[in-house]
Design a protein around this motif. Sequence first.
Motif, PDB file in Angstrom:
ATOM      1  N   SER A  35       0.831  -1.213   0.000  1.00 27.88           N
ATOM      2  CA  SER A  35       0.000   0.000   0.000  1.00 27.88           C
ATOM      3  C   SER A  35       0.866   1.265   0.000  1.00 27.88           C
ATOM      4  O   SER A  35       0.526   2.246  -0.668  1.00 27.88           O
ATOM      5  N   LEU A  36       1.994   1.254   0.712  1.00 25.11           N
ATOM      6  CA  LEU A  36       2.897   2.405   0.665  1.00 25.11           C
ATOM      7  C   LEU A  36       3.535   2.518  -0.719  1.00 25.11           C
ATOM      8  O   LEU A  36       3.663   3.623  -1.254  1.00 25.11           O
ATOM      9  N   ARG A  37       3.880   1.378  -1.296  1.00 28.21           N
ATOM     10  CA  ARG A  37       4.433   1.402  -2.661  1.00 28.21           C
ATOM     11  C   ARG A  37       3.433   2.028  -3.636  1.00 28.21           C
ATOM     12  O   ARG A  37       3.817   2.782  -4.521  1.00 28.21           O
ATOM     13  N   GLN A  38       2.156   1.732  -3.450  1.00 28.74           N
ATOM     14  CA  GLN A  38       1.132   2.301  -4.332  1.00 28.74           C
ATOM     15  C   GLN A  38       1.045   3.811  -4.141  1.00 28.74           C
ATOM     16  O   GLN A  38       0.938   4.550  -5.117  1.00 28.74           O
ATOM     17  N   GLU A  39       1.095   4.276  -2.890  1.00 30.28           N
ATOM     18  CA  GLU A  39       1.098   5.722  -2.630  1.00 30.28           C
ATOM     19  C   GLU A  39       2.297   6.390  -3.298  1.00 30.28           C
ATOM     20  O   GLU A  39       2.169   7.444  -3.915  1.00 30.28           O
ATOM     21  N   LEU A  40       3.458   5.762  -3.156  1.00 29.06           N
ATOM     22  CA  LEU A  40       4.675   6.315  -3.761  1.00 29.06           C
ATOM     23  C   LEU A  40       4.551   6.344  -5.282  1.00 29.06           C
ATOM     24  O   LEU A  40       4.907   7.337  -5.923  1.00 29.06           O
ATOM     25  N   SER A  41       4.029   5.275  -5.837  1.00 34.53           N
ATOM     26  CA  SER A  41       3.869   5.195  -7.293  1.00 34.53           C
ATOM     27  C   SER A  41       2.894   6.260  -7.798  1.00 34.53           C
ATOM     28  O   SER A  41       3.169   6.933  -8.802  1.00 34.53           O
ATOM     29  N   ASP A  42       1.784   6.423  -7.103  1.00 32.50           N
ATOM     30  CA  ASP A  42       0.803   7.439  -7.505  1.00 32.50           C
ATOM     31  C   ASP A  42       1.407   8.839  -7.419  1.00 32.50           C
ATOM     32  O   ASP A  42       1.191   9.667  -8.312  1.00 32.50           O
ATOM     33  N   GLN A  43       2.159   9.101  -6.349  1.00 32.65           N
ATOM     34  CA  GLN A  43       2.767  10.425  -6.192  1.00 32.65           C
ATOM     35  C   GLN A  43       3.840  10.660  -7.251  1.00 32.65           C
ATOM     36  O   GLN A  43       3.947  11.757  -7.799  1.00 32.65           O
ATOM     37  N   ARG A  44       4.606   9.614  -7.561  1.00 34.56           N
ATOM     38  CA  ARG A  44       5.624   9.743  -8.612  1.00 34.56           C
ATOM     39  C   ARG A  44       4.963  10.056  -9.948  1.00 34.56           C
ATOM     40  O   ARG A  44       5.436  10.916 -10.694  1.00 34.56           O
ATOM     41  N   LYS A  81      20.160   6.173   0.817  1.00 31.11           N
ATOM     42  CA  LYS A  81      21.011   4.982   0.903  1.00 31.11           C
ATOM     43  C   LYS A  81      21.496   4.736   2.330  1.00 31.11           C
ATOM     44  O   LYS A  81      21.521   3.599   2.800  1.00 31.11           O
ATOM     45  N   MET A  82      21.877   5.803   3.027  1.00 32.16           N
ATOM     46  CA  MET A  82      22.344   5.655   4.406  1.00 32.16           C
ATOM     47  C   MET A  82      21.234   5.110   5.303  1.00 32.16           C
ATOM     48  O   MET A  82      21.469   4.240   6.127  1.00 32.16           O
ATOM     49  N   HIS A  83      20.036   5.618   5.133  1.00 30.16           N
ATOM     50  CA  HIS A  83      18.926   5.177   5.962  1.00 30.16           C
ATOM     51  C   HIS A  83      18.480   3.759   5.636  1.00 30.16           C
ATOM     52  O   HIS A  83      17.828   3.113   6.460  1.00 30.16           O
ATOM     53  N   SER A  84      18.803   3.286   4.463  1.00 27.81           N
ATOM     54  CA  SER A  84      18.321   1.963   4.077  1.00 27.81           C
ATOM     55  C   SER A  84      19.367   0.859   4.235  1.00 27.81           C
ATOM     56  O   SER A  84      19.089  -0.285   3.905  1.00 27.81           O
ATOM     57  N   ILE A  85      20.519   1.190   4.774  1.00 24.15           N
ATOM     58  CA  ILE A  85      21.528   0.155   5.037  1.00 24.15           C
ATOM     59  C   ILE A  85      20.944  -0.825   6.044  1.00 24.15           C
ATOM     60  O   ILE A  85      20.449  -0.449   7.093  1.00 24.15           O
ATOM     61  N   GLY A  86      20.983  -2.095   5.696  1.00 23.74           N
ATOM     62  CA  GLY A  86      20.437  -3.118   6.582  1.00 23.74           C
ATOM     63  C   GLY A  86      18.929  -3.240   6.512  1.00 23.74           C
ATOM     64  O   GLY A  86      18.312  -3.876   7.344  1.00 23.74           O
ATOM     65  N   GLY A  87      18.333  -2.614   5.537  1.00 26.20           N
ATOM     66  CA  GLY A  87      16.889  -2.703   5.370  1.00 26.20           C
ATOM     67  C   GLY A  87      16.187  -1.449   5.848  1.00 26.20           C
ATOM     68  O   GLY A  87      16.737  -0.638   6.586  1.00 26.20           O
ATOM     69  N   LEU A  88      14.974  -1.299   5.411  1.00 30.18           N
ATOM     70  CA  LEU A  88      14.200  -0.112   5.704  1.00 30.18           C
ATOM     71  C   LEU A  88      12.796  -0.545   6.102  1.00 30.18           C
ATOM     72  O   LEU A  88      12.117  -1.227   5.335  1.00 30.18           O
ATOM     73  N   THR A  89      12.362  -0.170   7.301  1.00 29.31           N
ATOM     74  CA  THR A  89      11.000  -0.496   7.706  1.00 29.31           C
ATOM     75  C   THR A  89      10.023   0.437   6.993  1.00 29.31           C
ATOM     76  O   THR A  89      10.419   1.477   6.453  1.00 29.31           O
ATOM     77  N   VAL A  90       8.777   0.061   7.030  1.00 32.97           N
ATOM     78  CA  VAL A  90       7.733   0.900   6.439  1.00 32.97           C
ATOM     79  C   VAL A  90       7.745   2.266   7.119  1.00 32.97           C
ATOM     80  O   VAL A  90       7.633   3.307   6.458  1.00 32.97           O
ATOM     81  N   GLN A  91       7.902   2.267   8.439  1.00 35.70           N
ATOM     82  CA  GLN A  91       7.905   3.516   9.191  1.00 35.70           C
ATOM     83  C   GLN A  91       9.079   4.410   8.792  1.00 35.70           C
ATOM     84  O   GLN A  91       8.923   5.621   8.661  1.00 35.70           O
ATOM     85  N   GLU A  92      10.238   3.802   8.594  1.00 41.32           N
ATOM     86  CA  GLU A  92      11.417   4.586   8.198  1.00 41.32           C
ATOM     87  C   GLU A  92      11.242   5.172   6.799  1.00 41.32           C
ATOM     88  O   GLU A  92      11.600   6.324   6.553  1.00 41.32           O
ATOM     89  N   ALA A  93      10.705   4.387   5.894  1.00 39.07           N
ATOM     90  CA  ALA A  93      10.458   4.870   4.534  1.00 39.07           C
ATOM     91  C   ALA A  93       9.453   6.019   4.556  1.00 39.07           C
ATOM     92  O   ALA A  93       9.644   7.043   3.888  1.00 39.07           O
ATOM     93  N   ALA A  94       8.389   5.845   5.328  1.00 37.29           N
ATOM     94  CA  ALA A  94       7.379   6.901   5.429  1.00 37.29           C
ATOM     95  C   ALA A  94       7.987   8.163   6.036  1.00 37.29           C
ATOM     96  O   ALA A  94       7.695   9.277   5.589  1.00 37.29           O
ATOM     97  N   LYS A  95       8.853   7.991   7.043  1.00 36.74           N
ATOM     98  CA  LYS A  95       9.484   9.149   7.669  1.00 36.74           C
ATOM     99  C   LYS A  95      10.332   9.916   6.661  1.00 36.74           C
ATOM    100  O   LYS A  95      10.292  11.157   6.615  1.00 36.74           O
TER     101      LYS A  95
END
Length: 144
Positions: A35-44, A81-95
Amino acid sequence: MDKNPVKNVLNGFYKNAAVGVDSINNLMDKVSDSSLRQELSDQRDYYESQKMELTAQMAQVYQQPVEQGTLAKLCSDMTIKMHSIGGLTVQEAAKLMVEGTNMGMVQLHQVLNRNPNIPDDLKKQGKKILKREQEYLDRITPYL
């Protein structure tokens, strides 16, 4: 900053859309929540169409968009890239997207406030863009 307020404002609008596209492109493959991917895609998609419309609008006044500087783009890319080292939670991506959207809204307000002598239709266009940014912000904050 150029002495032509219309040029400044149109470039500010374009910059907002261009930074949005780049940021979402950098973040998209790191987001697993559908669902977050869809929001990102729509905004893009919105930002892409906005870039095309602004490019056409600028051409009418014999202007070309000023592309985002290489250093600014690199800083944005590195932050994601720095924030996504080791993976990125949904909350981190949204932030990251909330922070970027807030920065974009600040930039849009600044460009409008620093160029008060623009036609009313351009002011309305800016308010419409800001409204759309706020609506996007409202849709992604629940992911925090």
